[in-house]
Design a protein around this motif. Structure first.
Motif, PDB file in Angstrom:
ATOM      1  N   ALA A 274      46.124  27.084 -30.033  1.00 36.75           N
ATOM      2  CA  ALA A 274      46.952  26.215 -30.871  1.00 36.75           C
ATOM      3  C   ALA A 274      47.721  25.209 -30.018  1.00 36.75           C
ATOM      4  CB  ALA A 274      47.913  27.057 -31.704  1.00 36.75           C
ATOM      5  N   LEU A 275      48.174  25.638 -28.841  1.00 38.66           N
ATOM      6  CA  LEU A 275      48.854  24.713 -27.933  1.00 38.66           C
ATOM      7  C   LEU A 275      47.904  23.618 -27.448  1.00 38.66           C
ATOM      8  CD1 LEU A 275      51.041  27.102 -25.733  1.00 38.66           C
ATOM      9  CD2 LEU A 275      51.791  25.597 -27.582  1.00 38.66           C
ATOM     10  N   MET A 276      46.660  23.964 -27.219  1.00 44.80           N
ATOM     11  CA  MET A 276      45.685  22.973 -26.796  1.00 44.80           C
ATOM     12  C   MET A 276      45.462  21.921 -27.890  1.00 44.80           C
ATOM     13  SD  MET A 276      44.753  23.613 -23.686  1.00 44.80           S
ATOM     14  CE  MET A 276      43.225  22.684 -23.549  1.00 44.80           C
ATOM     15  N   VAL A 277      45.443  22.368 -29.155  1.00 44.40           N
ATOM     16  CA  VAL A 277      45.311  21.432 -30.274  1.00 44.40           C
ATOM     17  C   VAL A 277      46.529  20.514 -30.337  1.00 44.40           C
ATOM     18  CG1 VAL A 277      45.152  21.247 -32.786  1.00 44.40           C
ATOM     19  CG2 VAL A 277      43.830  22.995 -31.568  1.00 44.40           C
ATOM     20  N   PHE A 278      47.724  21.098 -30.091  1.00 45.53           N
ATOM     21  CA  PHE A 278      48.957  20.302 -30.078  1.00 45.53           C
ATOM     22  C   PHE A 278      48.890  19.244 -28.976  1.00 45.53           C
ATOM     23  CE2 PHE A 278      53.181  19.548 -28.329  1.00 45.53           C
ATOM     24  CZ  PHE A 278      53.873  19.130 -29.456  1.00 45.53           C
ATOM     25  N   LEU A 287      51.626  12.727 -33.423  1.00 44.61           N
ATOM     26  CA  LEU A 287      52.706  13.638 -33.794  1.00 44.61           C
ATOM     27  C   LEU A 287      54.056  12.948 -33.889  1.00 44.61           C
ATOM     28  CD1 LEU A 287      51.808  16.705 -31.547  1.00 44.61           C
ATOM     29  CD2 LEU A 287      51.295  16.394 -33.962  1.00 44.61           C
ATOM     30  N   VAL A 288      54.071  11.610 -33.838  1.00 40.30           N
ATOM     31  CA  VAL A 288      55.358  10.909 -33.834  1.00 40.30           C
ATOM     32  C   VAL A 288      56.132  11.179 -35.117  1.00 40.30           C
ATOM     33  CG1 VAL A 288      56.465   8.650 -33.708  1.00 40.30           C
ATOM     34  CG2 VAL A 288      54.454   9.142 -32.292  1.00 40.30           C
ATOM     35  N   GLY A 289      55.451  11.129 -36.265  1.00 38.20           N
ATOM     36  CA  GLY A 289      56.128  11.385 -37.535  1.00 38.20           C
ATOM     37  C   GLY A 289      56.719  12.783 -37.611  1.00 38.20           C
ATOM     38  N   SER A 290      55.976  13.788 -37.137  1.00 36.87           N
ATOM     39  CA  SER A 290      56.478  15.165 -37.154  1.00 36.87           C
ATOM     40  C   SER A 290      57.666  15.327 -36.209  1.00 36.87           C
ATOM     41  CB  SER A 290      55.362  16.128 -36.743  1.00 36.87           C
ATOM     42  OG  SER A 290      54.275  16.034 -37.646  1.00 36.87           O
ATOM     43  N   ALA A 300      62.576  10.250 -26.256  1.00 36.56           N
ATOM     44  CA  ALA A 300      61.487  11.218 -26.386  1.00 36.56           C
ATOM     45  C   ALA A 300      60.427  10.707 -27.353  1.00 36.56           C
ATOM     46  CB  ALA A 300      62.036  12.566 -26.851  1.00 36.56           C
ATOM     47  N   LEU A 301      60.850  10.050 -28.430  1.00 31.75           N
ATOM     48  CA  LEU A 301      59.887   9.485 -29.372  1.00 31.75           C
ATOM     49  C   LEU A 301      59.068   8.376 -28.720  1.00 31.75           C
ATOM     50  CD1 LEU A 301      61.934   9.270 -32.695  1.00 31.75           C
ATOM     51  CD2 LEU A 301      60.026  10.795 -32.189  1.00 31.75           C
ATOM     52  N   GLU A 302      59.711   7.588 -27.861  1.00 26.87           N
ATOM     53  CA  GLU A 302      58.984   6.526 -27.167  1.00 26.87           C
ATOM     54  C   GLU A 302      57.916   7.106 -26.247  1.00 26.87           C
ATOM     55  OE1 GLU A 302      59.937   2.660 -24.278  1.00 26.87           O
ATOM     56  OE2 GLU A 302      61.544   3.976 -24.971  1.00 26.87           O
ATOM     57  N   ALA A 304      56.485  10.025 -26.678  1.00 21.20           N
ATOM     58  CA  ALA A 304      55.452  10.583 -27.549  1.00 21.20           C
ATOM     59  C   ALA A 304      54.543   9.494 -28.094  1.00 21.20           C
ATOM     60  CB  ALA A 304      56.103  11.351 -28.697  1.00 21.20           C
ATOM     61  N   GLN A 305      55.117   8.335 -28.395  1.00 25.18           N
ATOM     62  CA  GLN A 305      54.313   7.232 -28.905  1.00 25.18           C
ATOM     63  C   GLN A 305      53.359   6.708 -27.837  1.00 25.18           C
ATOM     64  OE1 GLN A 305      56.699   4.190 -30.682  1.00 25.18           O
ATOM     65  NE2 GLN A 305      54.980   3.182 -31.663  1.00 25.18           N
ATOM     66  N   ASP A 306      53.759   6.822 -26.567  1.00 24.37           N
ATOM     67  CA  ASP A 306      52.893   6.401 -25.464  1.00 24.37           C
ATOM     68  C   ASP A 306      51.904   7.494 -25.058  1.00 24.37           C
ATOM     69  OD1 ASP A 306      54.222   4.009 -25.411  1.00 24.37           O
ATOM     70  OD2 ASP A 306      55.617   4.611 -23.840  1.00 24.37           O
ATOM     71  N   GLY A 307      52.062   8.713 -25.609  1.00 27.13           N
ATOM     72  CA  GLY A 307      51.189   9.811 -25.224  1.00 27.13           C
ATOM     73  C   GLY A 307      51.480  10.360 -23.844  1.00 27.13           C
ATOM     74  N   ASP A 308      52.679  10.112 -23.323  1.00 22.95           N
ATOM     75  CA  ASP A 308      53.069  10.555 -21.973  1.00 22.95           C
ATOM     76  C   ASP A 308      53.779  11.898 -22.106  1.00 22.95           C
ATOM     77  OD1 ASP A 308      53.922  10.919 -19.406  1.00 22.95           O
ATOM     78  OD2 ASP A 308      54.873   8.952 -19.203  1.00 22.95           O
ATOM     79  N   PHE A 309      53.029  13.017 -22.041  1.00 24.10           N
ATOM     80  CA  PHE A 309      53.641  14.322 -22.280  1.00 24.10           C
ATOM     81  C   PHE A 309      54.490  14.783 -21.106  1.00 24.10           C
ATOM     82  CE2 PHE A 309      50.744  16.602 -19.535  1.00 24.10           C
ATOM     83  CZ  PHE A 309      49.545  15.925 -19.628  1.00 24.10           C
ATOM     84  N   GLU A 310      54.207  14.303 -19.876  1.00 20.87           N
ATOM     85  CA  GLU A 310      55.066  14.656 -18.755  1.00 20.87           C
ATOM     86  C   GLU A 310      56.458  14.057 -18.945  1.00 20.87           C
ATOM     87  OE1 GLU A 310      53.526  13.886 -14.924  1.00 20.87           O
ATOM     88  OE2 GLU A 310      51.624  14.914 -15.258  1.00 20.87           O
TER      89      GLU A 310
END
Length: 324
Positions: A274-278, A287-290, A300-302, A304-310
């Motif tokens: 499930a974490l891999m799917v996340f 996942l920005v809306g969630s 943090a939203l910015e 997430a919008q860039d896909g930069d999980f680090e």
């Protein structure tokens, strides 16, 4: 060439993952050259520009380094690359740092130079300028004789002296203000600190899995937290058995059983999947809306919008990661 914005700031250098300050007095500024905004730094004593980077709109980010508590340190980062530049603020007034940071980011995100105002001459003015006699011919009507300059009167002389006196008084005040700003103490040089961006995080799923397992081992949950966690788990035989003995067993025993139940789910292959799917959905900015519903802060939203999980994990560890 006039700078768009400038701020007294010194460079910092990285040595073996440790950020150390450069003691030189510097100036960080933005300058527009043709249609591009350049991020520059120069030595204020020698006047030599040692950094000149073209700011691609939306790529650079300028923000405070919260890990350094011995000085006012900011970092210039670039999306998708490991290039970064650290600066320590040398302005005497710390309260201006945030305003400079905000304006700096606004300017480097701008993509076009504002249009210059056009000067339009009216038809009447053009006609008058065409009909006006010019020296050297072009019109048979002689130009009127130039009247002699009027002789100064005592009243005008007094006015001139008053204006000159006011001018020099104003200049004197400006010179005093300039001297005060020049002699005022500059920002304190920070102590060396570990580079907070040298992180070894490569997998969001692996990191979250490890952190959750560590938290469970510490067993610092309150009864209310355990109750909320267990309520989100699927109703399997283990959970049903715990629910049946909630009233017949001591509260400490029930909490221990709940911790074990949560630990089993966190360490299970299904939870890791499930974490891999996340992670997959996060990196594709789905996942920005969630996250907005979870009251995550704008930085943090910015990320997430860039896909930069680090960057997202890094910001979540800061004190103001969540909106109040």
């Amino acid at each position: 060439m006039k700078n768009l914005i400038e701020y007294k700031a010194g460079l910092m250098v990285s040595r073996d993952r440790v950020i150390e300050p450069d003691s030189r007095k510097g100036l960080l500024f933005l300058r527009r050259i043709e249609d591009e905004v350049h991020i520059c730094w120069k030595d204020r004593q020698s006047g030599k520009v040692e950094m000149d980077i073209v700011a691609v709109p939306g790529v650079p980010r300028f923000r405070r380094v919260i890990e350094c508590n011995t000085g006012r340190v900011f970092v210039l980062r670039f999306e998708g690359v490991r290039q970064r530049h650290f600066f320590w603020m040398q302005e005497a007034y710390p309260e201006r740092d945030n305003d400079f940071c905000q304006r700096f980011n606004e300017l480097i995100k701008a993509s076009k130079e504002p249009e210059k105002p056009k000067i339009v001459f009216s038809a009447v003015a053009t006609e008058l300028a065409t009909d006006r006699p010019r020296d050297g011919g072009g019109c048979d009507v002689p130009a009127p004789p130039t009247p002699p300059p009027p002789s100064p009167t005592p009243g005008k002389g007094v006015t001139m002296v008053t204006n000159l006196l006011g001018f020099f008084l104003k200049m004197g005040q400006s010179m005093i203000s300039l001297a005060k700003s020049t002699l005022s103490p500059e920002g304190t040089m920070p102590q060396p600190f570990q580079d907070p961006y040298q992180r070894q995080t490569k997998s969001l799923a692996t990191t979250m899995h490890h952190q959750m397992s560590t938290v469970i081992e510490l067993n610092n949950f309150s009864s209310e937290s355990l109750h909320r966690l267990v309520a989100r788990l699927p109703m399997d035989p283990d959970r049903e058995e715990i629910e049946c003995h909630t009233t017949s067993l001591p509260a400490t025993v029930v909490d221990t059983l709940k911790v074990g139940l949560v630990a089993d789910h966190v360490r299970s292959p299904q939870f890791y999947e499930a974490l891999m799917v996340f992670q997959y959905a996060f990196q594709r900015c789905q996942l920005v809306g969630s996250l907005q519903e979870l009251s995550v802060g704008p930085e943090a939203l910015e990320a997430a919008q860039d896909g930069d999980f680090e960057e997202f994990l890094y910001i979540l560890n800061s004190p103001d990661a969540y909106r109040q």
